[in-house]
Design a protein around this motif. Sequence first.
Motif, short mmCIF file in Angstrom:
data_model
loop_
_atom_site.label_atom_id
_atom_site.label_comp_id
_atom_site.label_asym_id
_atom_site.label_seq_id
_atom_site.Cartn_x
_atom_site.Cartn_y
_atom_site.Cartn_z
N ALA A 183 1.60 24.09 -47.80
CA ALA A 183 1.73 24.70 -46.48
C ALA A 183 3.15 24.62 -45.96
N HIS A 184 3.84 23.53 -46.30
CA HIS A 184 5.20 23.33 -45.79
C HIS A 184 6.26 23.60 -46.86
N GLY A 185 5.89 24.40 -47.86
CA GLY A 185 6.82 24.62 -48.97
C GLY A 185 7.05 26.06 -49.36
N THR A 186 6.85 27.00 -48.45
CA THR A 186 7.09 28.41 -48.76
C THR A 186 8.47 28.62 -49.38
N HIS A 187 9.46 27.96 -48.82
CA HIS A 187 10.86 28.17 -49.20
C HIS A 187 11.20 27.61 -50.58
N LEU A 188 10.35 26.74 -51.15
CA LEU A 188 10.68 26.10 -52.42
C LEU A 188 10.83 27.10 -53.56
N SER A 189 10.23 28.26 -53.43
CA SER A 189 10.29 29.26 -54.49
C SER A 189 11.57 30.09 -54.48
N PHE A 190 12.43 29.87 -53.48
CA PHE A 190 13.51 30.84 -53.30
C PHE A 190 14.92 30.23 -53.26
N GLU A 191 15.05 28.94 -53.48
CA GLU A 191 16.39 28.35 -53.50
C GLU A 191 16.42 27.25 -54.56
N LYS A 192 17.29 27.38 -55.54
CA LYS A 192 17.22 26.55 -56.74
C LYS A 192 17.51 25.07 -56.51
N SER A 193 18.20 24.71 -55.43
CA SER A 193 18.50 23.30 -55.19
C SER A 193 17.34 22.54 -54.56
N LEU A 194 16.31 23.26 -54.11
CA LEU A 194 15.16 22.64 -53.46
C LEU A 194 14.18 22.10 -54.51
N PRO A 195 13.26 21.21 -54.11
CA PRO A 195 12.26 20.70 -55.05
C PRO A 195 11.45 21.83 -55.69
N VAL A 196 10.86 21.52 -56.83
CA VAL A 196 10.10 22.52 -57.58
C VAL A 196 8.90 23.02 -56.78
N SER A 197 8.61 24.31 -56.89
CA SER A 197 7.43 24.88 -56.23
C SER A 197 6.20 24.65 -57.10
N ALA A 198 5.03 24.84 -56.51
CA ALA A 198 3.77 24.61 -57.22
C ALA A 198 3.63 25.53 -58.42
#
Length: 493
Positions: free
Chosen positions: A205-220
């Motif tokens: 729910a709080h990780g929409t952005h994880l799929s769109f910026e490579k320095s962020l934690p891995v997305s599901a």
Amino acid sequence: MNKKEKTHSLSQERAPIYEALEQFKKKRIVPFDVPGHKRGRGNPELTAFLGEQCVSLDVNSMKPLDNLCHPTSVIKEAESLAAQAFGAAQAFFMVNGTTSAVQGMVLTACKKGDKIILPRNVHRSVINALVLCGAEPVYVNPEIDKRLGISLGMSIKQVEKAILENPDAKAILVNNPTYYGICSDLRSIVKLAHKHHMLVLVDEAHGTHLSFEKSLPVSAMEAGADMSSVSMHKSGGSLTQSSFLLMGPSVNAGYARQIINLSQTTSGSYLLLSSLDLSRRNLALHGEQIFRKVIELAEYVRSEINKIGDYYAFSKELVNGDSIFDFDVTKLSVHTLDIGLAGIEVYDLLRDEYDIQIEFGDIGNILAYVSVGDRKRDVERLISALAEIRRRYRRDKSGLITQEYIDPEVLTTPQYAFYAEKESLPLREAAGRVCSEFVMCYPPGIPILAPGERITEEIIDYIEYAKEKGCSMTGPEDHNIERLNVIINYALE
């Protein structure tokens, strides 16, 4: 673009639902269908408030606009584009909020009597799903950061232990990231679960952005999870109540659609659907640039708050490689107890004294949601307000409760407890009994008590303290939370 390479015939520059609505407007169709306000003409006050452009697009499903329950044209195309953008095999548009997406995941994976491994610090929507389907929770109680008083991610050793003790479990559910930005070792959990033929569901729910910026934690989806629920309205820019349910290739999407249709509305709002469509397009085309700016802004605010003194805006320094495998730096979580104020007290002061509305305040922390919509002058105002609150209201911190999370004692399933014969008791008299309802602070909506758990003196102390500090308490039948419903004649050891 998304971290994964995409190959699909549809272009991310398209927004099929939005385009269909634009064509619909041009045709000036005379409505003899619902909604009854007839493009706003029947409710001029509402039209004046929301605007003619908005109300004129509050329309019903029809052939040119497709049908959310059984999409075959523009909604189907929009879902394909969403799946492509997030690196998923299938995406479902959800207009009953991420609550319905979470419930869709659990109900797709589990039936009555099935086991599901999950942390206890889940959103109430997860336990609601267990009430509905009758699955049995196997809780992996998270570790606690004693200084901050917050629960952490899922330890790999704890997950492996739960799997070995419950080899018949159907799925593992992970919060990633948590409200506070804590991320688990998602790739390792997925690998471990799949080795034991279990599905992995991620409350993202709080990780929409994880799929769109490579320095962020891995997305599901990048980690190989089987399903994830994504709140586009939180950090993705869509309207409140609009979300995605994402699926990996191993899940039967047709069955998942049937599960979703059990509870999702048959009258999907085209305002919500078009907001999902346009927001997905925006993130697919510009997400990396957008979230790089969000990261820079959040890091700036974090640094400035830490210079004030006594506040602690925490970040990647917490990472320990296991229960805090990574940290989402867009989450501006701030520990407040060292100024002698509970998080909820700072939350109230910011709103009442400084006209600043943050996401939530709990017993020891606040969360200010930083997004693409924030401006430099807005965050400077937040920084200044926090500095002034420290100057004006700082006091001795003795007597403050530090721990947000209390390990529950689970005695029966949420479904049994919720539907069992019950009686209402004054809060203090309920000690030792089995609760048949929820008690939580909202936000974040993580139950302090859930159906099927023993009510202890420690939990009652916590509830009374949270009420005293001004937390927004929800869940029980008694609105004032002076009484609790408990199971009648439940045999306690």
